[in-house]
Design a protein around this motif. Sequence first.
Motif, mmCIF file in Angstrom:
data_model
loop_
_atom_site.group_PDB
_atom_site.id
_atom_site.type_symbol
_atom_site.label_atom_id
_atom_site.label_comp_id
_atom_site.label_asym_id
_atom_site.label_seq_id
_atom_site.Cartn_x
_atom_site.Cartn_y
_atom_site.Cartn_z
ATOM 1 N N GLY A 3 -59.339 26.610 -60.467
ATOM 2 C CA GLY A 3 -59.966 25.554 -59.686
ATOM 3 C C GLY A 3 -61.092 26.090 -58.824
ATOM 4 O O GLY A 3 -62.190 25.515 -58.769
ATOM 5 N N HIS A 4 -60.834 27.206 -58.151
ATOM 6 C CA HIS A 4 -61.869 27.841 -57.340
ATOM 7 C C HIS A 4 -63.044 28.261 -58.210
ATOM 8 O O HIS A 4 -64.207 28.075 -57.833
ATOM 9 C CB HIS A 4 -61.287 29.056 -56.610
ATOM 10 C CG HIS A 4 -62.327 30.013 -56.113
ATOM 11 N ND1 HIS A 4 -63.262 29.678 -55.167
ATOM 12 C CD2 HIS A 4 -62.602 31.300 -56.472
ATOM 13 C CE1 HIS A 4 -64.051 30.714 -54.937
ATOM 14 N NE2 HIS A 4 -63.678 31.712 -55.721
ATOM 15 N N ALA B 4 -57.780 23.204 -63.745
ATOM 16 C CA ALA B 4 -58.927 22.864 -62.907
ATOM 17 C C ALA B 4 -59.423 21.442 -63.183
ATOM 18 O O ALA B 4 -60.578 21.120 -62.907
ATOM 19 C CB ALA B 4 -60.054 23.862 -63.153
ATOM 20 N N GLN C 14 -61.149 19.603 -60.282
ATOM 21 C CA GLN C 14 -62.466 20.153 -59.921
ATOM 22 C C GLN C 14 -63.527 19.793 -60.963
ATOM 23 O O GLN C 14 -64.694 19.574 -60.618
ATOM 24 C CB GLN C 14 -62.375 21.670 -59.762
ATOM 25 C CG GLN C 14 -61.631 22.143 -58.533
ATOM 26 C CD GLN C 14 -60.118 22.077 -58.697
ATOM 27 O OE1 GLN C 14 -59.607 21.882 -59.802
ATOM 28 N NE2 GLN C 14 -59.392 22.239 -57.603
ATOM 29 N N GLY D 179 -69.938 25.413 -59.605
ATOM 30 C CA GLY D 179 -70.692 24.253 -59.163
ATOM 31 C C GLY D 179 -71.669 24.608 -58.060
ATOM 32 O O GLY D 179 -72.817 24.125 -58.032
ATOM 33 N N GLY D 180 -71.222 25.472 -57.142
ATOM 34 C CA GLY D 180 -72.112 25.930 -56.071
ATOM 35 C C GLY D 180 -73.307 26.697 -56.604
ATOM 36 O O GLY D 180 -74.440 26.553 -56.119
ATOM 37 N N SER E 243 -65.299 25.227 -58.995
ATOM 38 C CA SER E 243 -66.081 24.791 -57.834
ATOM 39 C C SER E 243 -67.131 25.829 -57.456
ATOM 40 O O SER E 243 -68.252 25.485 -57.055
ATOM 41 C CB SER E 243 -65.153 24.518 -56.642
ATOM 42 O OG SER E 243 -64.229 23.505 -56.953
ATOM 43 N N HIS F 46 -64.322 16.066 -59.884
ATOM 44 C CA HIS F 46 -64.885 15.842 -58.553
ATOM 45 C C HIS F 46 -66.115 16.704 -58.270
ATOM 46 O O HIS F 46 -67.129 16.217 -57.761
ATOM 47 C CB HIS F 46 -63.807 16.110 -57.498
ATOM 48 C CG HIS F 46 -64.239 15.841 -56.102
ATOM 49 N ND1 HIS F 46 -64.938 16.770 -55.349
ATOM 50 C CD2 HIS F 46 -64.105 14.749 -55.313
ATOM 51 C CE1 HIS F 46 -65.198 16.263 -54.163
ATOM 52 N NE2 HIS F 46 -64.707 15.034 -54.113
ATOM 53 N N ASP F 47 -66.036 17.977 -58.606
ATOM 54 C CA ASP F 47 -67.087 18.914 -58.195
ATOM 55 C C ASP F 47 -68.215 19.062 -59.208
ATOM 56 O O ASP F 47 -69.334 19.411 -58.838
ATOM 57 C CB ASP F 47 -66.480 20.294 -57.917
ATOM 58 C CG ASP F 47 -65.477 20.253 -56.781
ATOM 59 O OD1 ASP F 47 -65.508 19.278 -56.001
ATOM 60 O OD2 ASP F 47 -64.659 21.175 -56.673
ATOM 61 N N ILE F 48 -67.916 18.825 -60.486
ATOM 62 C CA ILE F 48 -68.928 19.043 -61.520
ATOM 63 C C ILE F 48 -69.463 17.718 -62.081
ATOM 64 O O ILE F 48 -70.662 17.456 -62.055
ATOM 65 C CB ILE F 48 -68.357 19.893 -62.676
ATOM 66 C CG1 ILE F 48 -67.784 21.212 -62.137
ATOM 67 C CG2 ILE F 48 -69.436 20.146 -63.720
ATOM 68 C CD1 ILE F 48 -68.788 22.105 -61.434
#
Length: 605
Positions: A349-350, A377, A380, A356-357, A353, A383-385
């Motif tokens: 998951g980390h 993940a 993530q 994504g950063g 994300s 939500h994040d991608i």
Amino acid sequence: MKGRIDIDRLKNESSKIRELLIETISKTGGHLAPNLGVVELTQALHEVFQSPKDKILFDVGHQSYVHKLLTGRKENFSSLRQKNGIGPFMDPRESEHDPFITGHAGSALSAGAGIAMANPESKVVVVIGDASISNGHSMEALNNIGGKIKNLVVILNDNEMSIGKNVGSLSRFFGKLIASDLYLNMRNDIKGVMNKGKIGKKVNRVLERMEVSVKQFFLPLSISEALGFTFLGVVDGHNLDELVEVLEKAKTLEGPIFIHVKTQKGKGYHFAEENKEKFHGIAPFDVATGSVKSSGKSFSKVFGDTMVEFGKEDKDVYCISAGMIKGTGLGEFQEAFPERCIDVGISEGHGVSFAGGLGISGKKPYVAIYSTFLQRAYGQLIHDISIQKLPVKFIVDRAGIVGEDGKTHQGIYDIGMFLQIPNFAVVAPSSAQELEEVLKFSKEYKKGPIAIRFPRGSAYEIPGTENFQLGKWKTIREKNKNLYIGTGSMLKEILSVEEELKRRGLEGTIIGASTIKPLDEEFILSQFKKYENIFILEEGYRYGGFGNSILDYINRENIDCKINIIALDTGYIPHGTRDELLREYGLRGEKLVDRIEGSINANKK
């Protein structure tokens, strides 16, 4: 109650266990180094605790082979990871001594806490590795367990692969001291006296801070009593006297208890000691030389070589993996560009994300994770991608049937997973050359995230799969009557039975559909009505898969045709070789042809 433990007997048996592990895994393949490292620890656990009344969980379950040997599975151990044989991980369906399935890292602490709460009369022991304990799932569990679960014992198996490299003789001495009756009784007596008055409480807090400071000095990376655990350790994981002593102490104490055990991964086999990563999970090998028979260049290697090329020409290319740098083919990229190759550990998951950063900052991140682990993940990815349409490239390795690692590791859900998430392009290259072309296309693809899936095993070439275009399928053979659309590995499978199809009068047009999403709508609209029978072949779970997405499209467009989906009908695929399982589930060879013929005959009724 068990009688006095015969340490000499255990020492003699440990050598025999190691010999059996090496002999068996050299033939079956499997996780050798982790199990060589926990021989004495597992023996001590089974001498002190009473399985199955007391529950023993291994996180990850690939270090449970010795546990299997000691719980009635020795006679069948030669069938390890073989079809219908002993499984690769802990599994309650296999034995009452396996209280919970533990194929993926990080689940045992949470499950163990639940089992302990439900079984207060038993001791529950969780053995967790130094990589697994850093997983977010494990950290959440430790935080929740702290001070609450009184019958839980957590053993950190620190095999020097991740943490604790500086722990030496002083820390072992200190560990023995804080596990002693003198220390524990004195500590409790002082706390009892000091907590009775205001001054006493202040002094007690000072003493506690001193105690923690001393522990952290000697044990800088161990879980401390700050989380509500009683700490015992550090213990030499190959010293049976020390192990038995501290485990017997843990059995009498009210928990939760945390024990830090130092072990040597691969102990007892020179090649595994020298190359721990190679022998962590290994194919059958030659015992005398430690060498593995080469099976040719894999899809992972094709990916890794291409990334090295990208790294040389584009400083914005980054690679991320979750504890599987070499497994995903990124070993050479890491050596060449260490600052742009990030191993986030068992923290998928980390990793997503984090990528994504990088992506939102103008970099070109490639996230290489096995299909089965990328499931972890899912949130993530959405939500994040997806929501931000970030140009992150996901390399979905070991997609489809993986084989000997069994039901917890089959990569059969990723197609459905990505099809459900908006803004993703999904591609399944059918050959080594097509994978290279897809990767080159992906580097400058900026419309959103893209998932690129490929199977375990040797890469191969298929003429006609050149010149990749997103959303365009390729005609490999053109015939009449029947239409076969194979995505990813299934193009090779349908081509391999082409002669048998012809012999049975089932030949037809064969299409290579490397793009799963978006669909080649132009082809569907212009070609589908020409054929009596249309087959969609995919190495994944049929529900919510590639074939279903085509069905949905033709229904929306009112196209009148019959679609037959050749895919996996169940999410429960056991262990066995990849070849055996593909054949058994009708995705390879004669059974694939039988399945096609059966569908056509059924359509005629």
